[in-house]
Design an enzyme around this catalytic site. Structure first.
Site, PDB file in Angstrom:
ATOM      1  N   ASP A   1       0.854  -1.188   0.000  1.00  0.00           N
ATOM      2  CA  ASP A   1       0.000   0.000   0.000  1.00  0.00           C
ATOM      3  C   ASP A   1       0.893   1.243   0.000  1.00  0.00           C
ATOM      4  O   ASP A   1       1.577   1.518   0.989  1.00  0.00           O
ATOM      5  CB  ASP A   1      -0.878  -0.039   1.264  1.00  0.00           C
ATOM      6  CG  ASP A   1      -1.900   1.082   1.297  1.00  0.00           C
ATOM      7  OD1 ASP A   1      -1.714   2.087   0.575  1.00  0.00           O
ATOM      8  OD2 ASP A   1      -2.885   0.959   2.046  1.00  0.00           O
TER       9      ASP A   1
ATOM     10  N   TYR B   1     -10.361  13.804  -4.471  1.00  0.00           N
ATOM     11  CA  TYR B   1      -9.517  13.493  -5.637  1.00  0.00           C
ATOM     12  C   TYR B   1      -8.878  14.772  -6.178  1.00  0.00           C
ATOM     13  O   TYR B   1      -7.679  14.822  -6.457  1.00  0.00           O
ATOM     14  CB  TYR B   1     -10.409  12.835  -6.687  1.00  0.00           C
ATOM     15  CG  TYR B   1      -9.703  12.246  -7.873  1.00  0.00           C
ATOM     16  CD1 TYR B   1      -9.220  10.939  -7.835  1.00  0.00           C
ATOM     17  CD2 TYR B   1      -9.564  12.968  -9.054  1.00  0.00           C
ATOM     18  CE1 TYR B   1      -8.594  10.374  -8.948  1.00  0.00           C
ATOM     19  CE2 TYR B   1      -8.946  12.420 -10.164  1.00  0.00           C
ATOM     20  CZ  TYR B   1      -8.466  11.119 -10.106  1.00  0.00           C
ATOM     21  OH  TYR B   1      -7.853  10.574 -11.205  1.00  0.00           O
TER      22      TYR B   1
HETATM   23  N1  NAD Z   1      -8.396   6.878 -16.087  1.00  0.00           N
HETATM   24  C1  NAD Z   1      -8.531   8.203 -16.111  1.00  0.00           C
HETATM   25  O1  NAD Z   1      -9.363   8.762 -16.815  1.00  0.00           O
HETATM   26  C2  NAD Z   1      -7.624   9.052 -15.260  1.00  0.00           C
HETATM   27  C3  NAD Z   1      -7.662  10.438 -15.439  1.00  0.00           C
HETATM   28  C4  NAD Z   1      -6.815  11.234 -14.690  1.00  0.00           C
HETATM   29  C5  NAD Z   1      -5.954  10.657 -13.786  1.00  0.00           C
HETATM   30  N2  NAD Z   1      -5.959   9.305 -13.609  1.00  0.00           N
HETATM   31  C6  NAD Z   1      -5.033   8.742 -12.634  1.00  0.00           C
HETATM   32  O2  NAD Z   1      -4.229   7.777 -13.273  1.00  0.00           O
HETATM   33  C7  NAD Z   1      -3.782   6.829 -12.302  1.00  0.00           C
HETATM   34  C8  NAD Z   1      -4.101   5.427 -12.794  1.00  0.00           C
HETATM   35  O3  NAD Z   1      -5.503   5.330 -12.926  1.00  0.00           O
HETATM   36  P1  NAD Z   1      -6.178   4.206 -13.835  1.00  0.00           P
HETATM   37  O4  NAD Z   1      -7.321   4.823 -14.511  1.00  0.00           O
HETATM   38  O5  NAD Z   1      -5.137   3.501 -14.593  1.00  0.00           O
HETATM   39  O6  NAD Z   1      -6.799   3.283 -12.668  1.00  0.00           O
HETATM   40  P2  NAD Z   1      -6.757   1.711 -12.418  1.00  0.00           P
HETATM   41  O7  NAD Z   1      -7.775   1.469 -11.354  1.00  0.00           O
HETATM   42  O8  NAD Z   1      -6.865   0.964 -13.700  1.00  0.00           O
HETATM   43  O9  NAD Z   1      -5.275   1.488 -11.830  1.00  0.00           O
HETATM   44  C9  NAD Z   1      -4.912   1.972 -10.560  1.00  0.00           C
HETATM   45  C10 NAD Z   1      -4.078   0.916  -9.865  1.00  0.00           C
HETATM   46  O10 NAD Z   1      -3.640   1.450  -8.602  1.00  0.00           O
HETATM   47  C11 NAD Z   1      -3.721   0.399  -7.651  1.00  0.00           C
HETATM   48  N3  NAD Z   1      -3.829   0.944  -6.297  1.00  0.00           N
HETATM   49  C12 NAD Z   1      -4.919   1.526  -5.737  1.00  0.00           C
HETATM   50  N4  NAD Z   1      -4.649   1.868  -4.474  1.00  0.00           N
HETATM   51  C13 NAD Z   1      -3.373   1.507  -4.219  1.00  0.00           C
HETATM   52  C14 NAD Z   1      -2.517   1.595  -3.084  1.00  0.00           C
HETATM   53  N5  NAD Z   1      -2.946   2.152  -1.949  1.00  0.00           N
HETATM   54  N6  NAD Z   1      -1.250   1.115  -3.178  1.00  0.00           N
HETATM   55  C15 NAD Z   1      -0.818   0.540  -4.328  1.00  0.00           C
HETATM   56  N7  NAD Z   1      -1.576   0.428  -5.448  1.00  0.00           N
HETATM   57  C16 NAD Z   1      -2.842   0.900  -5.385  1.00  0.00           C
HETATM   58  C17 NAD Z   1      -4.969  -0.379  -8.046  1.00  0.00           C
HETATM   59  O11 NAD Z   1      -4.973  -1.676  -7.461  1.00  0.00           O
HETATM   60  C18 NAD Z   1      -4.863  -0.374  -9.556  1.00  0.00           C
HETATM   61  O12 NAD Z   1      -4.162  -1.518 -10.016  1.00  0.00           O
HETATM   62  C19 NAD Z   1      -4.489   7.188 -11.011  1.00  0.00           C
HETATM   63  O13 NAD Z   1      -3.623   7.975 -10.216  1.00  0.00           O
HETATM   64  C20 NAD Z   1      -5.667   8.017 -11.476  1.00  0.00           C
HETATM   65  O14 NAD Z   1      -6.125   8.896 -10.491  1.00  0.00           O
HETATM   66  C21 NAD Z   1      -6.761   8.481 -14.333  1.00  0.00           C
END
Ligand code: NAD
Length: 263
Positions: free
Chosen positions: A62, A155
């Site tokens: 984590d 967020y």
């Molecule tokens: N998808 C979008 O549209 C978007 C837009 C802007 C920013 N983001 C950011 O991009 C990043 C990735 O998002 P995504 O869409 O790929 O999401 P996702 O859910 O596909 O991947 C996120 C990963 O982080 C892991 N995770 C969550 N909490 C955790 C913790 N405490 N310790 C370790 N790992 C942890 C999850 O298990 C998951 O595998 C995030 O920071 C998200 O906020 C995403």
């Protein structure tokens, strides 16, 4: 002429590497020659992601817990012989409710995973990078961290904090040869967003109408921006928060882009 991006000999840690933007960025780093360790809280998803990306190893933990974050960085450094590159992608979505309806426990968790997690991993990896006198970190902010989105205080505040942390670390660590940048993605077709679309929390039509490029982002488009900022091609770029948003953050008119395009 600068040669194409080549991460041969570079050692990378990717948090949130079991899914979405983290996984696809890890795959691109592997494809470009890096040794990669995936870190994630989702122990079940890590072996599959490791196989799909070709990463060298994975570690479960984590990022929002200090001891665990330190251990993740130590595990990664042991597995691949050090850390030159970090991509901080671990994050969770929020409740999409206004603050007066928001559970503080959940607010704190969203904030901690995004901002504190990015800070703790960067801090632990930064110590190793300072010793070796070089390194590059890319954090993940969001368009939600650049402007206010109702219902997204946890967020948004965390992602705004990541943008500020990125600039602060760039200023603190520049003298050690460490660059720190961030990408600020808009809506990207990852499992996190697909789930919100399926549950009708996000309406893709509205998002596409509001986006000058007229579509949501592919995950690979985030990976390419992150890889560029991690690479020597960005050797004089630090402290930058790069919107990778199809023009979302540039658009400020009333109405939407699609109406203008098709009037
Ligand atoms: N998808 C979008 O549209 C978007 C837009 C802007 C920013 N983001 C950011 O991009 C990043 C990735 O998002 P995504 O869409 O790929 O999401 P996702 O859910 O596909 O991947 C996120 C990963 O982080 C892991 N995770 C969550 N909490 C955790 C913790 N405490 N310790 C370790 N790992 C942890 C999850 O298990 C998951 O595998 C995030 O920071 C998200 O906020 C995403």
């Amino acid at each position: 002429m600068t040669p194409p991006i080549d991460f041969t000999g570079r050692r990378a840690l990717v948090t949130g590497g079991a899914s979405g933007i983290g996984e696809i960025t890890a795959k691109l780093l592997v494809d470009l020659g890096a040794k990669v360790v995936l870190a994630d809280l989702n122990a079940d998803a890590l072996p599959g992601a490791c196989k799909r990306t070709g990463a060298n190893a994975f570690t479960v933990g984590d990022v929002a817990v200090e001891d665990a974050a330190e251990r993740i960085v130590a595990d990664a450094a042991t597995a691949i012989g050090g850390i030159d590159l970090v991509f901080n992608s671990a994050g969770i979505g929020d409740d999409l409710v206004p603050l007066h309806e928001q559970s503080i426990e959940r607010w704190r968790r969203v904030f901690d995973v995004s901002l504190l997690g990015t800070l703790l991993i960067s801090r632990a990896a930064g110590k190793l990078m300072i010793e070796q006198g070089r390194g590059a970190i890319v954090n993940v902010s969001s368009i939600v961290g650049l402007d206010a989105f109702p219902g997204r205080s946890a967020y948004g505040v965390a992602k705004a904090g990541i943008a500020h942390l990125t600039k602060t670390l760039a200023c603190e660590w520049g003298e050690h040869g460490i660059r720190v940048n961030a990408i600020a993605p808009a809506y990207t077709k990852t499992p996190m967003v697909k789930d919100l679309v399926d549950r009708k929390v996000f309406d893709p039509t509205l998002i596409e109408r509001r986006t000058p490029l007229g579509r949501m982002a592919e995950t690979e488009e985030m990976a390419r921006a992150a890889a560029f900022l991690l690479s020597d091609w960005a050797s004089y770029i630090t402290g930058v928060v790069l919107p990778v948003d199809g023009g979302w953050s540039s658009y400020g008119a009333a109405g939407d882009v699609a109406k203008i395009r098709h009037k």
